[in-house]
Scaffold this motif. Structure first.
Motif, PDB file in Angstrom:
ATOM      1  N   GLY A  93      18.980 -11.721  25.055  1.00  0.00           N
ATOM      2  CA  GLY A  93      19.978 -10.737  25.484  1.00  0.00           C
ATOM      3  C   GLY A  93      19.355  -9.348  25.510  1.00  0.00           C
ATOM      4  N   THR A  94      20.194  -8.334  25.282  1.00  0.00           N
ATOM      5  CA  THR A  94      19.674  -6.959  25.249  1.00  0.00           C
ATOM      6  C   THR A  94      18.883  -6.771  23.963  1.00  0.00           C
ATOM      7  N   ILE A  95      17.720  -6.152  24.092  1.00  0.00           N
ATOM      8  CA  ILE A  95      16.907  -5.953  22.879  1.00  0.00           C
ATOM      9  C   ILE A  95      17.110  -4.537  22.358  1.00  0.00           C
ATOM     10  N   ASP A  96      17.498  -4.433  21.079  1.00  0.00           N
ATOM     11  CA  ASP A  96      17.648  -3.136  20.419  1.00  0.00           C
ATOM     12  C   ASP A  96      16.521  -2.981  19.423  1.00  0.00           C
ATOM     13  N   TYR A  97      15.635  -2.069  19.697  1.00  0.00           N
ATOM     14  CA  TYR A  97      14.502  -1.869  18.793  1.00  0.00           C
ATOM     15  C   TYR A  97      14.949  -0.986  17.622  1.00  0.00           C
ATOM     16  N   CYS A  98      14.824  -1.476  16.401  1.00  0.00           N
ATOM     17  CA  CYS A  98      15.176  -0.695  15.204  1.00  0.00           C
ATOM     18  C   CYS A  98      13.890  -0.384  14.448  1.00  0.00           C
ATOM     19  N   ASP A  99      13.586   0.892  14.371  1.00  0.00           N
ATOM     20  CA  ASP A  99      12.323   1.301  13.755  1.00  0.00           C
ATOM     21  C   ASP A  99      12.329   1.072  12.247  1.00  0.00           C
ATOM     22  N   LEU A 100      11.179   0.735  11.697  1.00  0.00           N
ATOM     23  CA  LEU A 100      10.999   0.658  10.245  1.00  0.00           C
ATOM     24  C   LEU A 100       9.794   1.542   9.898  1.00  0.00           C
ATOM     25  N   PRO A 101       9.727   2.053   8.667  1.00  0.00           N
ATOM     26  CA  PRO A 101       8.628   2.987   8.337  1.00  0.00           C
ATOM     27  C   PRO A 101       7.280   2.289   8.137  1.00  0.00           C
ATOM     28  N   PHE A 102       6.802   1.644   9.194  1.00  0.00           N
ATOM     29  CA  PHE A 102       5.490   0.988   9.160  1.00  0.00           C
ATOM     30  C   PHE A 102       4.440   1.963   9.678  1.00  0.00           C
ATOM     31  N   PRO A 103       3.420   2.286   8.888  1.00  0.00           N
ATOM     32  CA  PRO A 103       2.375   3.174   9.422  1.00  0.00           C
ATOM     33  C   PRO A 103       1.760   2.593  10.707  1.00  0.00           C
ATOM     34  N   ASN A 104       1.601   3.443  11.697  1.00  0.00           N
ATOM     35  CA  ASN A 104       1.087   2.990  12.996  1.00  0.00           C
ATOM     36  C   ASN A 104      -0.250   2.261  12.872  1.00  0.00           C
ATOM     37  N   ALA A 105      -1.090   2.755  11.957  1.00  0.00           N
ATOM     38  CA  ALA A 105      -2.431   2.173  11.827  1.00  0.00           C
ATOM     39  C   ALA A 105      -2.364   0.681  11.511  1.00  0.00           C
ATOM     40  N   TYR A 106      -1.295   0.231  10.867  1.00  0.00           N
ATOM     41  CA  TYR A 106      -1.183  -1.186  10.515  1.00  0.00           C
ATOM     42  C   TYR A 106      -0.958  -2.061  11.750  1.00  0.00           C
ATOM     43  N   GLU A 163       0.813  -1.224   0.000  1.00  0.00           N
ATOM     44  CA  GLU A 163       0.000   0.000   0.000  1.00  0.00           C
ATOM     45  C   GLU A 163       0.847   1.274   0.000  1.00  0.00           C
ATOM     46  N   MET A 164       2.054   1.189   0.554  1.00  0.00           N
ATOM     47  CA  MET A 164       2.894   2.387   0.651  1.00  0.00           C
ATOM     48  C   MET A 164       3.950   2.407  -0.452  1.00  0.00           C
ATOM     49  N   ASP A 165       3.994   1.309  -1.195  1.00  0.00           N
ATOM     50  CA  ASP A 165       4.948   1.247  -2.303  1.00  0.00           C
ATOM     51  C   ASP A 165       6.404   1.354  -1.832  1.00  0.00           C
TER      52      ASP A 165
END
Ligand SMILES: NC(=O)C1=CN([C@@H]2O[C@H](COP(=O)(O)OP(=O)(O)OC[C@H]3O[C@@H](n4cnc5c(N)ncnc54)[C@H](OP(=O)(O)O)[C@@H]3O)[C@@H](O)[C@H]2O)[C@H](O)CC1
Ligand SMILES: [K+]
Length: 506
Positions: free
Chosen positions: A213-226, A30-32
């Motif tokens: 182990g330690t969790i490193d959250y790496c953001d991806l451009p996922f629309p929040n609504a999804y 949807e976001m191409d």
């Protein structure tokens, strides 16, 4: 419906495999934004975090599968190569069958290698580890895991876990089930996991905490609504605000808690719960007890108001006391803690049933209160009453009259029970789970095993009840109690090596 107020930020949404794949799919469709771009963002953010902490990387071993998880690892390899580190790649399933984006990344990586610094093994059996290297990067399997580890994947995981070198996992330690947190045969034991686009539910359940182990959250451009379908969240002090103490004009303006508790020989639990609740700054605590026990509470709880019911020779609650208790409850707006040390007399079960059938007071049910509830055919819950149940695993099992199993199964049980009964549950154990009527569940993010000592449950019930009496919604009261415990635990661990005692959490 019980009022719910917890509202987790998106960074605290815990995804399962289905939701991860759905969010990924919708973003590309949807976001191409194509999968190759997402892979680049995922791998490059992991690489930057690795380089930030390790300036002198000489050589790293990359264990790769054939799916997109391997592609993330290849992006990391490219960044490390650019920083002059050598790269050894081991493709467990060879390179003929790589996913499209992973294939592309392998081609790109090769194009970056001007100094012959890449060594590639096309199968596990020929692999021989270099003499010196820094990290093992696990890019074998991510959300695509479908079964117990097969063939060479299991061998590679076994090998990696035996090495002295730390393992860094891409997205999920290979072999850990993203939903249940169970090891699928075996699982990588990572020192760090770079989690892409959302932490996974399995990190907090079953074997998850031991291998991520330690969790490193790496953001991806996922629309929040999804992500809106998400129903599981990580509970943390950085987004739940704990109530601060504000004194009222009068004792009855600052939160009133009734504790309905006690039977002969079982007064200690109520005393612990009352002390724990009192420490949160309530205006008044009123213990309602069988009259025969009055002197015990008089002696041990000088600040607490006592309202005995029945006759001098009553040492446990009887059905005939329910009306009197109900009258006392109606005198003041309050919350009620029902259960500590009630005992298990048949007459007490009838008392609990009778009281719950008539009361509309917000009620926290703990210990013997839960046992009495488990003896009833049906829960006598009125539509207006908000309940919070605080069972340990044994009590939960009794309540559902069935096995509950470990973390993931317990999570599913709590979710179902809360929805079916329009109630909030704080399920004790590792992790602590808060279940709500809307099916949303919150998982603790610290070692709650420290609470597995006699007396801790009474302290926790006291805290939940205090926060409820102070006006917090049911889910918030549970969250505040669990995070209050986390804060106390961390300051205790900073100051001393002492094994925490239940009284340390008061
Ligand atoms: N979430 C995102 O948006 C992004 C995710 N990325 C990364 O991609 C993975 C998911 O990638 P996917 O290709 O779907 O799956 P995997 O790489 O995990 O591997 C799937 C292949 O593994 C084989 N498989 C499955 N189970 C086993 C097993 N028990 N033993 C051995 N092999 C297994 C399976 O092959 P079959 O032929 O057996 O079916 C699959 O081919 C995600 O976790 C992220 O790391 C993106 O890079 C960024 C966006
Ligand atoms: K992995």
């Amino acid at each position: 419906m019980v009022k719910e107020t917890l509202d987790a930020p998106y960074s605290h949404y815990l995804l399962d495999a289905e939701l991860s794949q759905k969010v990924d799919h919708r973003t590309t469709e949807e976001m191409d934004i194509d999968g190759f771009t997402l892979m680049e963002i995922a791998g490059s953010s992991a690489a930057k975090k690795i380089l930030q902490h390790n300036k002198q990387l000489q050589h790293n071993v990359f264990l790769c599968g054939k799916g997109n998880n391997a592609g993330d690892a290849l992006v990391v390899a490219r960044y490390l190569l650019q920083h002059d580190a050598r790269v050894t790649l081991v493709f467990i399933s060879g390179t003929d069958d790589l996913s499209k984006d992973t294939q592309k990344n392998l081609k790109l990586l090769r194009a970056f290698d001007k100094k012959d610094r890449i060594t590639i093994y096309e199968k596990w059996s020929g692999f021989s580890a270099p003499n010196n290297y820094n990290f093992i990067i696990d890019g074998m399997l991510g959300t695509g895991l479908t079964s117990d580890l097969r063939g060479d994947y299991a061998k590679a995981v076994g090998w990696a876990n035996q090495q002295q070198h730390p393992v860094l996992a891409m997205d999920i330690p290979t072999g850990l089930h993203p939903d249940s947190g169970e090891k699928m045969g075996k699982a990588i034991e990572a020192v760090r996991t770079f989690s892409f686009g959302g932490r996974k539910q399995g990190f907090y359940l079953n074997d998850g905490p031991a291998v991520t182990g330690t969790i490193d959250y790496c953001d991806l451009p996922f629309p929040n609504a999804y992500k809106e379908d998400c129903k599981t969240f990580a509970l943390d002090t950085d987004w739940v605000s704990l109530p601060s103490y504000t004194p009222g004009k009068h004792k009855y303006d600052s939160g009133v808690l009734h504790i309905v508790a006690g039977s002969e020989g079982l007064t200690g639990a109520a005393i612990m719960a009352a002390r724990s609740a009192w420490a949160e700054g309530l205006g008044a605590i009123i213990i309602i007890c069988p009259r025969g026990l009055l002197s015990v509470f008089e002696h041990n709880l000088p600040s607490v108001i006592k309202k005995p019911v029945g006759k001098k020779e009553d040492y446990y609650f009887k059905e005939s006391h329910a009306e009197q208790v109900q009258d006392i409850l109606q005198e003041k707006e309050s919350s009620m803690l029902l259960g500590p040390g009630l005992g298990r007399n048949t007459d007490t079960i009838s008392f609990v049933e009778q009281l719950l059938t008539t009361t509309t007071t917000d009620t926290i049910i703990d210990a013997d209160g839960l046992w009495c509830l488990s003896q009833l055919e049906e829960w006598p819950k009125t539509d207006q009453a908000n309940w919070i149940l605080t069972p340990h695993p044994g009590e939960l099992q009794k309540l559902i009259k069935d096995e509950i199993g470990e973390g993931h199964q317990r999570l599913n049980t709590v979710r179902k029970l809360c929805q079916e009964n329009n109630t909030t549950i704080l399920s004790k154990g590792m992790p602590g789970i808060i279940g709500t009527p809307s099916r949303k569940c919150y998982l603790t993010n610290y070692n709650t095993n420290y609470f597995a000592r006699a007396g801790s449950g009474d302290v926790l019930a006291g805290k939940v009840s205090a926060f409820s009496a102070l006006g917090l919604a049911a889910d918030e009261s549970c969250a505040a109690a669990l995070l209050n415990g986390q804060q106390k635990l961390s300051s205790l661990q900073k100051d001393t090596n002492k094994i925490p005692e239940p009284t340390d959490f008061i």
